[in-house]
Design a protein around this motif. Structure first.
Motif, PDB file in Angstrom:
ATOM      1  N   ALA A 287     -11.136  11.004 -47.624  1.00 41.33           N
ATOM      2  CA  ALA A 287     -10.616  11.853 -48.697  1.00 41.33           C
ATOM      3  C   ALA A 287      -9.133  12.143 -48.484  1.00 41.33           C
ATOM      4  O   ALA A 287      -8.338  12.128 -49.439  1.00 41.33           O
ATOM      5  CB  ALA A 287     -11.407  13.156 -48.763  1.00 41.33           C
ATOM      6  N   ASN A 288      -8.737  12.373 -47.238  1.00 38.47           N
ATOM      7  CA  ASN A 288      -7.329  12.632 -46.952  1.00 38.47           C
ATOM      8  C   ASN A 288      -6.477  11.393 -47.201  1.00 38.47           C
ATOM      9  O   ASN A 288      -5.332  11.496 -47.677  1.00 38.47           O
ATOM     10  CB  ASN A 288      -7.160  13.103 -45.506  1.00 38.47           C
ATOM     11  N   ALA A 289      -7.017  10.216 -46.905  1.00 40.41           N
ATOM     12  CA  ALA A 289      -6.284   8.972 -47.168  1.00 40.41           C
ATOM     13  C   ALA A 289      -6.084   8.767 -48.668  1.00 40.41           C
ATOM     14  O   ALA A 289      -5.005   8.355 -49.112  1.00 40.41           O
ATOM     15  CB  ALA A 289      -7.042   7.791 -46.562  1.00 40.41           C
TER      16      ALA A 289
ATOM     17  N   PRO B 136      -8.004  -0.665 -47.388  1.00 41.37           N
ATOM     18  CA  PRO B 136      -7.374  -1.698 -48.229  1.00 41.37           C
ATOM     19  C   PRO B 136      -6.537  -1.123 -49.372  1.00 41.37           C
ATOM     20  O   PRO B 136      -5.744  -1.847 -49.972  1.00 41.37           O
ATOM     21  CB  PRO B 136      -8.577  -2.473 -48.779  1.00 41.37           C
ATOM     22  N   LEU B 137      -6.698   0.166 -49.661  1.00 46.25           N
ATOM     23  CA  LEU B 137      -6.014   0.781 -50.794  1.00 46.25           C
ATOM     24  C   LEU B 137      -4.490   0.709 -50.650  1.00 46.25           C
ATOM     25  O   LEU B 137      -3.782   0.316 -51.597  1.00 46.25           O
ATOM     26  CB  LEU B 137      -6.464   2.238 -50.924  1.00 46.25           C
ATOM     27  N   GLN B 138      -3.963   1.076 -49.479  1.00 54.84           N
ATOM     28  CA  GLN B 138      -2.517   1.088 -49.282  1.00 54.84           C
ATOM     29  C   GLN B 138      -1.913  -0.306 -49.452  1.00 54.84           C
ATOM     30  O   GLN B 138      -0.896  -0.487 -50.140  1.00 54.84           O
ATOM     31  CB  GLN B 138      -2.183   1.643 -47.885  1.00 54.84           C
ATOM     32  N   LYS B 139      -2.527  -1.288 -48.835  1.00 50.55           N
ATOM     33  CA  LYS B 139      -2.027  -2.663 -48.943  1.00 50.55           C
ATOM     34  C   LYS B 139      -2.081  -3.153 -50.377  1.00 50.55           C
ATOM     35  O   LYS B 139      -1.137  -3.779 -50.877  1.00 50.55           O
ATOM     36  CB  LYS B 139      -2.847  -3.579 -48.036  1.00 50.55           C
ATOM     37  N   PHE B 140      -3.166  -2.844 -51.071  1.00 51.19           N
ATOM     38  CA  PHE B 140      -3.341  -3.278 -52.457  1.00 51.19           C
ATOM     39  C   PHE B 140      -2.252  -2.689 -53.354  1.00 51.19           C
ATOM     40  O   PHE B 140      -1.666  -3.404 -54.183  1.00 51.19           O
ATOM     41  CB  PHE B 140      -4.728  -2.851 -52.948  1.00 51.19           C
ATOM     42  N   LEU B 141      -1.964  -1.411 -53.196  1.00 50.25           N
ATOM     43  CA  LEU B 141      -1.006  -0.742 -54.080  1.00 50.25           C
ATOM     44  C   LEU B 141       0.447  -1.062 -53.746  1.00 50.25           C
ATOM     45  O   LEU B 141       1.328  -0.839 -54.579  1.00 50.25           O
ATOM     46  CB  LEU B 141      -1.238   0.771 -54.032  1.00 50.25           C
ATOM     47  N   HIS B 142       0.719  -1.567 -52.562  1.00 51.44           N
ATOM     48  CA  HIS B 142       2.091  -1.891 -52.193  1.00 51.44           C
ATOM     49  C   HIS B 142       2.450  -3.346 -52.483  1.00 51.44           C
ATOM     50  O   HIS B 142       3.570  -3.769 -52.222  1.00 51.44           O
ATOM     51  CB  HIS B 142       2.351  -1.552 -50.724  1.00 51.44           C
ATOM     52  N   HIS B 143       1.508  -4.087 -53.036  1.00 50.67           N
ATOM     53  CA  HIS B 143       1.779  -5.452 -53.467  1.00 50.67           C
ATOM     54  C   HIS B 143       2.047  -5.462 -54.969  1.00 50.67           C
ATOM     55  O   HIS B 143       1.489  -4.665 -55.726  1.00 50.67           O
ATOM     56  CB  HIS B 143       0.602  -6.372 -53.157  1.00 50.67           C
ATOM     57  N   THR B 144       2.909  -6.366 -55.391  1.00 47.69           N
ATOM     58  CA  THR B 144       3.177  -6.526 -56.817  1.00 47.69           C
ATOM     59  C   THR B 144       1.926  -7.032 -57.512  1.00 47.69           C
ATOM     60  O   THR B 144       1.173  -7.838 -56.951  1.00 47.69           O
ATOM     61  CB  THR B 144       4.325  -7.524 -57.034  1.00 47.69           C
ATOM     62  N   ALA B 145       1.693  -6.553 -58.726  1.00 48.61           N
ATOM     63  CA  ALA B 145       0.529  -7.008 -59.495  1.00 48.61           C
ATOM     64  C   ALA B 145       0.552  -8.527 -59.626  1.00 48.61           C
ATOM     65  O   ALA B 145       1.586  -9.112 -59.965  1.00 48.61           O
ATOM     66  CB  ALA B 145       0.526  -6.356 -60.872  1.00 48.61           C
TER      67      ALA B 145
ATOM     68  N   ASP C 293     -13.272   1.967 -45.328  1.00 48.98           N
ATOM     69  CA  ASP C 293     -13.489   1.473 -46.686  1.00 48.98           C
ATOM     70  C   ASP C 293     -12.265   1.705 -47.565  1.00 48.98           C
ATOM     71  O   ASP C 293     -12.025   0.965 -48.525  1.00 48.98           O
ATOM     72  CB  ASP C 293     -14.698   2.180 -47.322  1.00 48.98           C
ATOM     73  N   VAL C 294     -11.487   2.750 -47.242  1.00 48.78           N
ATOM     74  CA  VAL C 294     -10.329   3.120 -48.058  1.00 48.78           C
ATOM     75  C   VAL C 294      -9.057   2.420 -47.603  1.00 48.78           C
ATOM     76  O   VAL C 294      -8.078   2.325 -48.347  1.00 48.78           O
ATOM     77  CB  VAL C 294     -10.138   4.654 -48.028  1.00 48.78           C
TER      78      VAL C 294
ATOM     79  N   VAL D 215     -12.694   4.095 -57.575  1.00 41.69           N
ATOM     80  CA  VAL D 215     -13.421   4.702 -56.454  1.00 41.69           C
ATOM     81  C   VAL D 215     -14.700   5.282 -57.056  1.00 41.69           C
ATOM     82  O   VAL D 215     -14.682   6.331 -57.699  1.00 41.69           O
ATOM     83  CB  VAL D 215     -12.600   5.798 -55.750  1.00 41.69           C
ATOM     84  N   ASP D 216     -15.786   4.580 -56.848  1.00 42.11           N
ATOM     85  CA  ASP D 216     -17.058   4.964 -57.456  1.00 42.11           C
ATOM     86  C   ASP D 216     -17.834   5.868 -56.504  1.00 42.11           C
ATOM     87  O   ASP D 216     -18.275   5.444 -55.445  1.00 42.11           O
ATOM     88  CB  ASP D 216     -17.874   3.701 -57.772  1.00 42.11           C
TER      89      ASP D 216
END
Length: 318
Positions: free
Chosen positions: A143-145, A113-122, A110-111, A132-133
């Motif tokens: 949690a470690n990721a 997609p976070l890396q890919k999302f943050l490494h793309h330009t807005a 579930d986590v 993260v709800d």
């Protein structure tokens, strides 16, 4: 005007991403706006408060502020409501199609997609926001990721984490976040927000609108009545066995029953300890912990829900 006992419809209480009003948390909004105005916006915010108090709704409101989407009628506002905004990522527990309820944890999948999302330009040239709800539901690997991202946050990115149990989080996660503590809503505000709910439900909700709506599912009070019998030490009768079977088939029946028991056992434990009856207080606290284990076993499908309810009844009545 007479109060109705039915819970308000979902249309009256929209999903957090579609909510237009965040009630009772003006101070938290002010703190966040001031951080932006002073150019001191922290990269991660931990929104803490009891379950059902509006943490997710506040997180989406903060995301709208950053993404210029507070007006729901604008294109950006509509994209957030629809879950299609390219600069907003939500991570939360996923539904379990086999059980018809949310999974018990947030996994590393579930986590991911976070890396890919943050490494793309807005996509719209501004901020990127991650919500993260229920961060307390992250399993160890997830949690470690998340921690890796918190340790090396990318520029122009903000993470909004929500939790009802900050003490259960890794200390390294808490230490890298700015804390926003949300207070319980006042009785007056609760009544204004939920005028159709009975006074006893509002009282038992302890300032949490979400909890009030959850409790209101026990429309005729039979679940609360059965829990009271258990707490009074009444033995299981044939009639109560039948009630337990009926409650087990209800969508949130088992959760409502256990919630009623755990709240009362925890309150009794505090009262006994306050009076100096430490042994009695410790025993009640132990019952609360054992009840939570029963719930987790049922959630993980290792224990039949009806059997869990019978064991919970016996635990409370002993």
């Amino acid at each position: 005007m007479a109060r109705k006992t039915d819970a308000p419809s979902p249309a009256e209480h929209p999903e957090p991403r579609q909510s237009r009003q965040v009630s009772g948390h003006d101070r938290a909004l002010q703190i966040f706006r001031e951080a932006i105005e002073r150019d001191r916006l922290h990269h991660a915010w931990l929104i803490c408060g009891p379950a059902g108090i509006g943490k997710a709704s506040l997180a989406f409101r903060l995301a709208r502020i950053l993404l210029g989407a507070e007006d729901h009628a604008t294109p950006a506002g509509r994209r957030i409501s629809a879950g299609t905004h390219g600069d907003l990522l939500e991570i939360s527990r996923k539904p379990d199609p086999r059980k018809g309820r949310l999974r018990s944890e947030i996994t590393v999948a579930d986590v991911q997609p976070l890396q890919k999302f943050l490494h793309h330009t807005a996509t719209e040239g501004g901020w990127r926001v991650v919500i993260v709800d229920g961060v307390e539901f992250l399993n160890r690997f997830a949690a470690n990721a998340l921690l890796k991202v918190l340790e090396e946050p990318p520029p122009r990115a903000v993470l909004l984490l929500t939790t009802a149990t900050p003490g259960a989080l890794l200390p390294t996660i808490r230490s890298r976040c700015r804390i926003l503590n949300l207070n319980r809503l006042s009785p007056e505000l609760m009544e204004a927000l939920l005028p159709d709910l009975p006074p006893d439900v509002l009282h038992r909700a302890h300032g949490s609108p979400g909890r009030a709506l959850f409790l209101a599912q026990d429309r005729n009070g039979e679940i609360a009545a059965l829990a009271r019998q258990a707490l009074q030490g009444q033995p299981l009768t044939v009639e109560n066995w039948q009630k337990i079977s009926q409650i087990a088939r209800q969508t949130d029946g088992a959760e409502l029953f256990c919630d009623y028991l755990s709240v009362h056992l925890a309150q009794q434990a505090k009262e006994e300890i306050r009076r100096g009856a430490l042994a009695r207080g410790a025993r009640l606290a132990q019952k609360t912990a054992e009840l939570e284990k029963l719930e987790q076993a049922a959630l993980g499908a290792s224990l039949d829900r009806a059997q869990m309810l019978r064991e919970a009844y016996g635990l409370a009545s002993d």
